[in-house]
Design an enzyme around this catalytic site. Structure first.
Site: not given
Length: 347
Positions: A192, A287, A317
């Site tokens: 991320s 996501d 995610h």
């Protein structure tokens, strides 16, 4: 008491996700299908349980949200075995900078390494929130993992995180041999926001602007573009862990007002991608960051980089933190660890 509660959560999740797949499917409820992808029932069950735990991370005051993220990560990460874990403080641009070294069991005196950067929207996350992920990667890939505890926004906005990551990477590459690391087999990676910082670092190191060039990138659902919002940002804006409120908070906290959102130090998708090392990019089907990760993989390929791009179609995610419960998270991260192992297995 908190430790007891966290342990109870972890054991409850482990018990539920260890049930036969048919039972997990029934507990999760009616299948969720979007764009031809079916949400993994383990992910669906985790999301359902998350709803009954109270306010989401991004809905709390930031200090409380940070604690909640660590608690949630420990619940799904478990207590994975590792040979050794040691911390080291070095001088950083903003003061002491902590590094954590993960040494897997049965490792040679000198080994490859992964320089790992945690996610959390540049606001949340630390060495504790990603401890299980680092343990998993170290053991499964057979490498030392070095994690860095960089400064967070809003207290320290862009480019503080970049500065810290570069200082830590420079220290590791300059002192590799003394740290038991083969200087010719250092990979960079992150998830991320950490994937963003890893991508930035790889570009800078490849251009000899910091440290030594890495031999591999491991990018887990990376956030690579602050300037353009792709369709997945809208499609998965709510209900799949990472949501619009969280990403809006990131965009309000990390980039200072007036900064160029296409600056490659902020949005690496606009950087020079030629000459970068082989890369494993994994994105999740459910996501908000899916499309920009997919696009980054394609741009790397167009730039001549050897890319293995894996979209895990039913996952959400944060699946990379779920290495201590169920099957889906560990299996997906097992594939990522295998790619890392292959990439650094020979000089």
């Amino acid at each position: 008491m908190t430790a007891v509660v966290d342990s109870a959560k972890r054991h409850t999740l482990q018990a539920l996700l260890s049930l036969p797949s048919g039972i997990v499917r029934r507990l999760a409820g009616r299948p969720v299908e979007i764009e031809g992808n079916i949400l993994d029932p383990e992910m669906q069950l985790v999301l359902t349980l998350r709803k009954i735990e109270g306010a989401a991370i991004e809905e709390r005051p930031i200090p409380g949200g940070r604690r909640a993220l660590v608690d949630a990560a420990k619940a799904v990460g478990g207590d994975l075995p590792i040979g050794a874990v040691t911390d080291l403080d070095i001088d950083g641009p903003g003061g002491p900078l902590r590094l954590r070294f993960y040494t897997p069991r049965n490792l040679a005196a000198v080994s490859p390494a992964l320089f790992f950067i945690h996610g959390g929207g540049f606001i949340y996350g630390d060495l504790e929130s990603h401890d299980a992920m680092c343990r998993f990667l170290a053991e499964r890939a057979g490498v030392r993992v070095v994690a860095v505890n960089y400064r967070l926004a809003p207290e320290s906005p862009f480019p503080a995180a970049v500065d810290d990551v570069e200082a830590a990477y420079s220290f590791v590459t300059a002192n590799a041999t003394g740290l038991g690391i083969d200087p010719d087999r250092i990979a960079v990676g992150g998830d991320s926001a950490g994937g963003n910082l890893a991508a930035v670092l790889a570009q800078r190191a490849t251009r000899a602007q910091v440290g030594a060039p890495p031999v591999f990138q491991l990018l887990i659902y990376p956030a690579v573009d602050f300037a353009v919002k792709r369709p997945s940002r809208t499609t998965f804006a709510t209900g799949f862990f990472l949501n619009k409120r969280f990403t809006d908070l990131t965009e309000a906290s990390y980039p200072p007002a007036g900064v160029d959102l296409t600056d490659p130090l902020l949005s690496p998708i606009y950087g020079d991608l030629t000459g970068l090392p082989p890369t494993y990019v994994v994105t999740a089907g459910f996501d908000p960051l899916r499309d920009e990760g997919d696009d980054y993989a394609e741009k790397l390929r167009q730039a001549g980089v050897a890319v293995q791009h894996v979209r895990e179609p039913g996952l959400i995610h944060s699946f990379a933190n779920m290495v201590g419960v169920g099957r889906s998270g560990p299996e997906a991260m097992g594939r990522a660890a295998a790619a890392l192992r292959r990439a650094v297995s020979t000089p």
